[in-house]
Design a protein around this motif. Structure first.
Motif, PDB file in Angstrom:
ATOM      1  N   PHE A 114     -35.603 -58.031   3.209  1.00  0.00           N
ATOM      2  CA  PHE A 114     -34.622 -56.972   3.214  1.00  0.00           C
ATOM      3  C   PHE A 114     -35.071 -55.699   2.380  1.00  0.00           C
ATOM      4  CE2 PHE A 114     -30.917 -54.941   1.634  1.00  0.00           C
ATOM      5  CZ  PHE A 114     -30.299 -54.660   2.981  1.00  0.00           C
ATOM      6  N   SER A 115     -35.469 -56.285   1.148  1.00  0.00           N
ATOM      7  CA  SER A 115     -36.207 -54.972   0.418  1.00  0.00           C
ATOM      8  C   SER A 115     -37.197 -54.295   0.813  1.00  0.00           C
ATOM      9  CB  SER A 115     -36.413 -55.564  -1.270  1.00  0.00           C
ATOM     10  OG  SER A 115     -35.418 -56.335  -1.626  1.00  0.00           O
ATOM     11  N   ALA A 116     -37.997 -54.969   1.380  1.00  0.00           N
ATOM     12  CA  ALA A 116     -39.129 -54.314   2.079  1.00  0.00           C
ATOM     13  C   ALA A 116     -38.612 -53.241   3.252  1.00  0.00           C
ATOM     14  CB  ALA A 116     -40.328 -55.232   2.833  1.00  0.00           C
ATOM     15  N   VAL A 117     -37.869 -53.744   4.036  1.00  0.00           N
ATOM     16  CA  VAL A 117     -37.183 -52.802   5.177  1.00  0.00           C
ATOM     17  C   VAL A 117     -36.425 -51.800   4.616  1.00  0.00           C
ATOM     18  CG1 VAL A 117     -35.554 -52.884   7.317  1.00  0.00           C
ATOM     19  CG2 VAL A 117     -37.294 -54.991   6.982  1.00  0.00           C
ATOM     20  N   ASN A 118     -35.587 -52.225   3.544  1.00  0.00           N
ATOM     21  CA  ASN A 118     -34.755 -51.186   2.776  1.00  0.00           C
ATOM     22  C   ASN A 118     -35.450 -50.107   2.335  1.00  0.00           C
ATOM     23  OD1 ASN A 118     -32.478 -49.962   2.113  1.00  0.00           O
ATOM     24  ND2 ASN A 118     -31.998 -51.239   0.498  1.00  0.00           N
ATOM     25  N   SER A 119     -36.538 -50.346   1.524  1.00  0.00           N
ATOM     26  CA  SER A 119     -37.475 -49.568   0.966  1.00  0.00           C
ATOM     27  C   SER A 119     -38.262 -48.432   1.901  1.00  0.00           C
ATOM     28  CB  SER A 119     -38.641 -50.162   0.109  1.00  0.00           C
ATOM     29  OG  SER A 119     -38.074 -51.182  -0.906  1.00  0.00           O
ATOM     30  N   THR A 120     -38.663 -48.982   3.035  1.00  0.00           N
ATOM     31  CA  THR A 120     -38.935 -48.334   4.130  1.00  0.00           C
ATOM     32  C   THR A 120     -38.056 -47.280   4.666  1.00  0.00           C
ATOM     33  OG1 THR A 120     -40.345 -50.044   4.927  1.00  0.00           O
ATOM     34  CG2 THR A 120     -40.077 -48.426   6.611  1.00  0.00           C
ATOM     35  N   PHE A 121     -36.580 -47.655   4.855  1.00  0.00           N
ATOM     36  CA  PHE A 121     -35.778 -46.835   5.266  1.00  0.00           C
ATOM     37  C   PHE A 121     -35.637 -45.434   4.171  1.00  0.00           C
ATOM     38  CE2 PHE A 121     -33.942 -49.900   8.213  1.00  0.00           C
ATOM     39  CZ  PHE A 121     -34.206 -49.148   9.332  1.00  0.00           C
ATOM     40  N   ILE A 122     -35.752 -46.117   2.856  1.00  0.00           N
ATOM     41  CA  ILE A 122     -35.602 -45.080   1.782  1.00  0.00           C
ATOM     42  C   ILE A 122     -36.492 -44.091   1.844  1.00  0.00           C
ATOM     43  CG2 ILE A 122     -35.494 -44.912  -0.806  1.00  0.00           C
ATOM     44  CD1 ILE A 122     -33.864 -47.459  -1.067  1.00  0.00           C
ATOM     45  N   ILE A 123     -37.787 -44.464   1.937  1.00  0.00           N
ATOM     46  CA  ILE A 123     -39.039 -43.540   1.920  1.00  0.00           C
ATOM     47  C   ILE A 123     -38.747 -42.549   3.283  1.00  0.00           C
ATOM     48  CG2 ILE A 123     -41.499 -43.451   2.530  1.00  0.00           C
ATOM     49  CD1 ILE A 123     -41.727 -46.038   0.822  1.00  0.00           C
ATOM     50  N   TYR A 174     -30.093 -47.399  -1.876  1.00  0.00           N
ATOM     51  CA  TYR A 174     -30.561 -47.860  -3.376  1.00  0.00           C
ATOM     52  C   TYR A 174     -29.627 -48.966  -3.869  1.00  0.00           C
ATOM     53  CZ  TYR A 174     -33.943 -44.103  -3.954  1.00  0.00           C
ATOM     54  OH  TYR A 174     -35.004 -43.281  -3.766  1.00  0.00           O
ATOM     55  N   ALA A 175     -28.125 -48.853  -3.683  1.00  0.00           N
ATOM     56  CA  ALA A 175     -27.443 -49.673  -4.118  1.00  0.00           C
ATOM     57  C   ALA A 175     -27.811 -51.103  -3.593  1.00  0.00           C
ATOM     58  CB  ALA A 175     -25.729 -49.509  -4.087  1.00  0.00           C
ATOM     59  N   SER A 176     -27.857 -51.049  -2.083  1.00  0.00           N
ATOM     60  CA  SER A 176     -28.317 -52.343  -1.284  1.00  0.00           C
ATOM     61  C   SER A 176     -29.621 -52.828  -2.056  1.00  0.00           C
ATOM     62  CB  SER A 176     -28.313 -52.132  -0.102  1.00  0.00           C
ATOM     63  OG  SER A 176     -29.332 -51.250   0.449  1.00  0.00           O
ATOM     64  N   LEU A 177     -30.522 -51.856  -2.290  1.00  0.00           N
ATOM     65  CA  LEU A 177     -31.890 -52.410  -2.707  1.00  0.00           C
ATOM     66  C   LEU A 177     -31.585 -52.930  -4.150  1.00  0.00           C
ATOM     67  CD1 LEU A 177     -35.065 -52.438  -2.588  1.00  0.00           C
ATOM     68  CD2 LEU A 177     -35.023 -50.191  -3.560  1.00  0.00           C
ATOM     69  N   ALA A 178     -30.764 -52.520  -4.936  1.00  0.00           N
ATOM     70  CA  ALA A 178     -30.751 -53.052  -6.330  1.00  0.00           C
ATOM     71  C   ALA A 178     -29.814 -54.621  -6.244  1.00  0.00           C
ATOM     72  CB  ALA A 178     -29.666 -52.196  -7.076  1.00  0.00           C
ATOM     73  N   PHE A 179     -28.951 -54.467  -5.134  1.00  0.00           N
ATOM     74  CA  PHE A 179     -28.360 -55.975  -5.067  1.00  0.00           C
ATOM     75  C   PHE A 179     -29.212 -57.030  -4.459  1.00  0.00           C
ATOM     76  CE2 PHE A 179     -24.121 -53.528  -5.385  1.00  0.00           C
ATOM     77  CZ  PHE A 179     -23.936 -53.845  -6.401  1.00  0.00           C
ATOM     78  N   SER A 180     -30.224 -56.543  -3.748  1.00  0.00           N
ATOM     79  CA  SER A 180     -31.273 -57.435  -3.166  1.00  0.00           C
ATOM     80  C   SER A 180     -32.095 -57.803  -4.436  1.00  0.00           C
ATOM     81  CB  SER A 180     -31.873 -56.745  -2.131  1.00  0.00           C
ATOM     82  OG  SER A 180     -32.992 -57.478  -1.473  1.00  0.00           O
ATOM     83  N   VAL A 181     -32.350 -56.718  -5.181  1.00  0.00           N
ATOM     84  CA  VAL A 181     -33.366 -57.412  -6.268  1.00  0.00           C
ATOM     85  C   VAL A 181     -32.774 -58.199  -7.153  1.00  0.00           C
ATOM     86  CG1 VAL A 181     -34.865 -56.373  -8.188  1.00  0.00           C
ATOM     87  CG2 VAL A 181     -34.914 -55.455  -5.804  1.00  0.00           C
ATOM     88  N   LEU A 182     -31.348 -57.959  -7.301  1.00  0.00           N
ATOM     89  CA  LEU A 182     -30.685 -58.811  -8.274  1.00  0.00           C
ATOM     90  C   LEU A 182     -30.513 -60.400  -7.722  1.00  0.00           C
ATOM     91  CD1 LEU A 182     -28.977 -58.817 -11.053  1.00  0.00           C
ATOM     92  CD2 LEU A 182     -27.089 -58.311  -9.540  1.00  0.00           C
ATOM     93  N   ALA A 183     -30.231 -60.356  -6.379  1.00  0.00           N
ATOM     94  CA  ALA A 183     -30.132 -61.686  -5.801  1.00  0.00           C
ATOM     95  C   ALA A 183     -31.441 -62.303  -5.868  1.00  0.00           C
ATOM     96  CB  ALA A 183     -29.728 -61.285  -4.360  1.00  0.00           C
TER      97      ALA A 183
END
Length: 120
Positions: free
Chosen positions: A40-49, A101-110
């Motif tokens: 999820f973090s990898a896909v989310n980072s791609t969308f953020i970029i 960014y919030a979903s990325l932060a929660f994913s990293v926290l999980a």
């Protein structure tokens, strides 16, 4: 006294089996959470970029102005007030990036919680 010792021996055996099974399932679940959080973090980072503004647009316009100045001479200064500013983002883009960014932060926290759980 004999019945009491049999009870506690049986209890210890059953509770040890239950605890081992519980820890094995929890460890497997934490591994699944780590895998999901990583993907999820990898896909989310791609969308953020992908949502970031393209800095090449401003660079291309400035290079075009520099070429025009070199062709027309140093006295012809183009109007650079028409350049797009990087501060004018639509509010929908700001909200989308905030949520990303919030979903990325929660994913990293999980993922961090899962690592702590696996190491415990």
């Amino acid at each position: 006294k004999d019945d009491s010792s049999k009870f506690w021996a049986t209890y210890k055996k059953v509770s040890t089996e239950y605890d081992k099974d519980f820890l094995r399932r929890a460890n497997d679940d934490m591994g699944i959470i780590l895998t999901f959080a990583g993907l999820f973090s990898a896909v989310n980072s791609t969308f953020i970029i992908g949502m970031q503004p393209d800095p090449g647009d401003t660079t291309n316009v400035l290079l075009l102005y520099q070429i025009q100045m070199s062709v027309k001479g140093p006295n012809s200064v183009p109007d650079i007030s028409t350049l797009s500013s990087s501060t004018g983002f639509p509010s929908s883009m700001v909200w989308a990036q905030t949520l990303a960014y919030a979903s990325l932060a929660f994913s990293v926290l999980a993922a961090f919680g899962a690592v702590l759980g696996k190491q415990w």
